[in-house]
Motif scaffolding. Structure first.
Motif, PDB file in Angstrom:
ATOM      1  N   SER A  76       0.847  -1.195   0.000  1.00 36.80           N
ATOM      2  CA  SER A  76       0.000   0.000   0.000  1.00 36.80           C
ATOM      3  C   SER A  76       0.878   1.240   0.000  1.00 36.80           C
ATOM      4  N   LEU A  77       0.272   2.332  -0.462  1.00 39.96           N
ATOM      5  CA  LEU A  77       0.951   3.619  -0.516  1.00 39.96           C
ATOM      6  C   LEU A  77      -0.075   4.704  -0.213  1.00 39.96           C
ATOM      7  N   ALA A  78       0.171   5.505   0.805  1.00 32.28           N
ATOM      8  CA  ALA A  78      -0.743   6.570   1.213  1.00 32.28           C
ATOM      9  C   ALA A  78      -0.020   7.902   1.146  1.00 32.28           C
ATOM     10  N   VAL A  79      -0.692   8.918   0.612  1.00 35.48           N
ATOM     11  CA  VAL A  79      -0.120  10.249   0.439  1.00 35.48           C
ATOM     12  C   VAL A  79      -1.042  11.269   1.093  1.00 35.48           C
ATOM     13  N   ASP A  80      -0.447  12.198   1.826  1.00 31.91           N
ATOM     14  CA  ASP A  80      -1.199  13.251   2.499  1.00 31.91           C
ATOM     15  C   ASP A  80      -0.448  14.555   2.286  1.00 31.91           C
ATOM     16  N   VAL A  81      -1.102  15.573   1.713  1.00 32.73           N
ATOM     17  CA  VAL A  81      -0.472  16.872   1.471  1.00 32.73           C
ATOM     18  C   VAL A  81      -1.367  17.970   2.044  1.00 32.73           C
ATOM     19  N   PHE A  82      -0.762  19.109   2.377  1.00 38.73           N
ATOM     20  CA  PHE A  82      -1.525  20.205   2.966  1.00 38.73           C
ATOM     21  C   PHE A  82      -0.823  21.533   2.694  1.00 38.73           C
ATOM     22  N   ALA A  83      -1.597  22.602   2.774  1.00 38.95           N
ATOM     23  CA  ALA A  83      -1.093  23.969   2.651  1.00 38.95           C
ATOM     24  C   ALA A  83      -1.929  24.851   3.573  1.00 38.95           C
ATOM     25  N   THR A  84      -1.287  25.579   4.479  1.00 34.79           N
ATOM     26  CA  THR A  84      -1.993  26.407   5.447  1.00 34.79           C
ATOM     27  C   THR A  84      -1.308  27.780   5.541  1.00 34.79           C
ATOM     28  N   ARG A  85      -1.998  28.715   6.179  1.00 34.22           N
ATOM     29  CA  ARG A  85      -1.438  30.053   6.395  1.00 34.22           C
ATOM     30  C   ARG A  85      -1.569  30.398   7.876  1.00 34.22           C
ATOM     31  N   PRO A  86      -0.539  30.093   8.680  1.00 40.37           N
ATOM     32  CA  PRO A  86      -0.632  30.405  10.113  1.00 40.37           C
ATOM     33  C   PRO A  86      -0.679  31.891  10.416  1.00 40.37           C
ATOM     34  N   ARG A  87      -0.080  32.714   9.517  1.00 45.15           N
ATOM     35  CA  ARG A  87      -0.066  34.150   9.785  1.00 45.15           C
ATOM     36  C   ARG A  87      -0.263  34.931   8.507  1.00 45.15           C
ATOM     37  N   GLY A  88      -1.176  35.870   8.531  1.00 44.62           N
ATOM     38  CA  GLY A  88      -1.366  36.759   7.399  1.00 44.62           C
ATOM     39  C   GLY A  88      -0.493  37.992   7.505  1.00 44.62           C
ATOM     40  N   SER A  89      -0.503  38.807   6.482  1.00 43.94           N
ATOM     41  CA  SER A  89       0.280  40.036   6.481  1.00 43.94           C
ATOM     42  C   SER A  89      -0.238  40.980   7.567  1.00 43.94           C
ATOM     43  N   ILE A  90       0.676  41.482   8.389  1.00 40.72           N
ATOM     44  CA  ILE A  90       0.297  42.359   9.498  1.00 40.72           C
ATOM     45  C   ILE A  90       1.154  43.623   9.442  1.00 40.72           C
ATOM     46  N   ALA A  91       0.580  44.738   9.910  1.00 39.35           N
ATOM     47  CA  ALA A  91       1.277  46.018   9.904  1.00 39.35           C
ATOM     48  C   ALA A  91       2.160  46.123  11.139  1.00 39.35           C
ATOM     49  N   ILE A  92       3.431  46.496  10.923  1.00 34.42           N
ATOM     50  CA  ILE A  92       4.351  46.725  12.046  1.00 34.42           C
ATOM     51  C   ILE A  92       4.640  48.218  12.203  1.00 34.42           C
ATOM     52  N   SER A  93       4.215  49.012  11.222  1.00 29.54           N
ATOM     53  CA  SER A  93       4.265  50.472  11.307  1.00 29.54           C
ATOM     54  C   SER A  93       3.321  51.023  10.245  1.00 29.54           C
ATOM     55  N   ASN A  94       3.288  52.332  10.084  1.00 26.21           N
ATOM     56  CA  ASN A  94       2.382  52.928   9.107  1.00 26.21           C
ATOM     57  C   ASN A  94       2.737  52.556   7.677  1.00 26.21           C
ATOM     58  N   ALA A  95       4.017  52.251   7.418  1.00 26.97           N
ATOM     59  CA  ALA A  95       4.450  51.974   6.045  1.00 26.97           C
ATOM     60  C   ALA A  95       5.090  50.601   5.882  1.00 26.97           C
ATOM     61  N   SER A  96       5.160  49.814   6.945  1.00 27.53           N
ATOM     62  CA  SER A  96       5.825  48.513   6.872  1.00 27.53           C
ATOM     63  C   SER A  96       4.845  47.399   7.224  1.00 27.53           C
ATOM     64  N   TYR A  97       4.919  46.332   6.464  1.00 28.34           N
ATOM     65  CA  TYR A  97       4.048  45.178   6.677  1.00 28.34           C
ATOM     66  C   TYR A  97       4.884  43.903   6.635  1.00 28.34           C
ATOM     67  N   GLU A  98       4.604  43.004   7.567  1.00 26.64           N
ATOM     68  CA  GLU A  98       5.227  41.679   7.514  1.00 26.64           C
ATOM     69  C   GLU A  98       4.510  40.828   6.480  1.00 26.64           C
ATOM     70  N   SER A  99       5.247  39.904   5.870  1.00 28.98           N
ATOM     71  CA  SER A  99       4.702  39.084   4.797  1.00 28.98           C
ATOM     72  C   SER A  99       3.817  37.977   5.341  1.00 28.98           C
ATOM     73  N   ASP A 100       3.006  37.405   4.454  1.00 30.27           N
ATOM     74  CA  ASP A 100       2.244  36.204   4.792  1.00 30.27           C
ATOM     75  C   ASP A 100       3.208  35.063   5.090  1.00 30.27           C
ATOM     76  N   ARG A 101       2.847  34.247   6.069  1.00 31.19           N
ATOM     77  CA  ARG A 101       3.662  33.069   6.406  1.00 31.19           C
ATOM     78  C   ARG A 101       2.842  31.812   6.122  1.00 31.19           C
ATOM     79  N   LEU A 102       3.390  30.905   5.363  1.00 31.81           N
ATOM     80  CA  LEU A 102       2.725  29.671   4.983  1.00 31.81           C
ATOM     81  C   LEU A 102       3.408  28.474   5.625  1.00 31.81           C
ATOM     82  N   LEU A 103       2.625  27.439   5.861  1.00 31.64           N
ATOM     83  CA  LEU A 103       3.118  26.152   6.349  1.00 31.64           C
ATOM     84  C   LEU A 103       2.589  25.079   5.409  1.00 31.64           C
ATOM     85  N   CYS A 104       3.485  24.462   4.654  1.00 32.20           N
ATOM     86  CA  CYS A 104       3.099  23.454   3.668  1.00 32.20           C
ATOM     87  C   CYS A 104       3.918  22.190   3.894  1.00 32.20           C
ATOM     88  N   GLY A 105       3.392  21.082   3.431  1.00 23.15           N
ATOM     89  CA  GLY A 105       4.128  19.836   3.590  1.00 23.15           C
ATOM     90  C   GLY A 105       3.321  18.649   3.115  1.00 23.15           C
TER      91      GLY A 105
END
Length: 256
Positions: free
Chosen positions: A107-136
């Motif tokens: 037998s052979l079983a495959v499991d894949v996923f893609a999630t986004r633990p964190r979305g883009s958030i503002a750290i100042s008026n002009a700066s934003y952190e990027s989206d963070r993904l967790l895939c595997g």
């Protein structure tokens, strides 16, 4: 018949509310589950994931087996945070499918996923952190009734184009395990030989740019062997093993 939507709602009413005043409805869980062509199963929305303790794992808290006056409070926290069976509750897409064969591989079983633990958030008026993904994904193959192999991969990474900092994390982790299980004289025995490798660095600039560069890379590996025995009637259990984990091994999804 092949599609299901599950929603769990929570109705909260402020103490002393009058005729519905102070009442709100919150969505506690929401996901869609289905089967494509009666072969491929998928989940969209709230999903609960785990792989191995080295790649994707929600470890138990310290002193989790101690009983006392704080046990009811700990159970409330675990219920509210969805801490169940060492799984992480995430939002995203997950799919799995399996095959059966007549020879060489059972037998052979495959499991894949893609999630986004964190979305883009503002750290100042002009700066934003990027989206963070967790895939595997995971691949589990059974060669005989007693011998199987497991392959796990997980990667925590940022999408620099979704933010303004242009500093993105990369943390891929690879894991493999050879498992042998037996049942003899009413005793279940299992031997696990595991190995893994991780890499972590930060990428400066957009990946498509020629001047994009890596910061200092942290790499590590692990080797583990475990032999465990358990009675078929669950009256006893025994486990012994050896493990080496490099101090520079890093897996964000398993908190190592």
């Amino acid at each position: 018949e092949d599609f299901e939507i599950f929603a769990q709602l929570r109705v909260r009413n402020t103490f002393g509310g009058f005729f519905g005043a102070g009442t709100d409805v919150r969505v506690r869980q929401l996901r869609a589950t289905g089967v494509v062509n009666k072969r491929v199963r998928f989940n969209i929305g709230d999903i609960f994931l785990k792989q191995s303790p080295f790649t994707l794992w929600n470890s138990d808290e310290e002193l989790s087996n101690m009983q006392g006056p704080f046990s009811p409070y700990r159970e409330i926290i675990q219920y509210e945070s969805f801490y169940q069976d060492n799984r992480w509750r995430l939002q995203g897409l997950q799919s799995d499918f399996s095959f059966k064969f007549d020879r060489f591989v059972r037998s052979l079983a495959v499991d894949v996923f893609a999630t986004r633990p964190r979305g883009s958030i503002a750290i100042s008026n002009a700066s934003y952190e990027s989206d963070r993904l967790l895939c595997g994904g995971s691949l589990i193959s059974q060669f005989t009734s007693s011998i199987g192999i497991e392959l796990n991969y997980v990667n925590v990474f940022d999408l620099p184009a979704t933010g303004t900092t242009l500093v993105s994390l990369r943390n891929p982790v690879y894991h493999a395990a050879l498992v042998r299980k037996q049942l003899s004289s009413g005793v279940h025995s299992e031997q696990r030989l595991e190995s893994g490798y991780s890499s972590r660095h930060w990428l400066m600039g957009l990946p498509a740019e020629d001047n994009a560069r890596k910061s200092q890379t942290t790499e590590g590996m692990l080797v583990s062997f475990t032999h465990s025995m358990e009675g078929a009637d669950s009256l006893f259990a025994f486990s012994v093993g050896a493990r080496y984990v490099d101090p520079l091994f890093r897996s964000a999804a398993s908190q190592t």
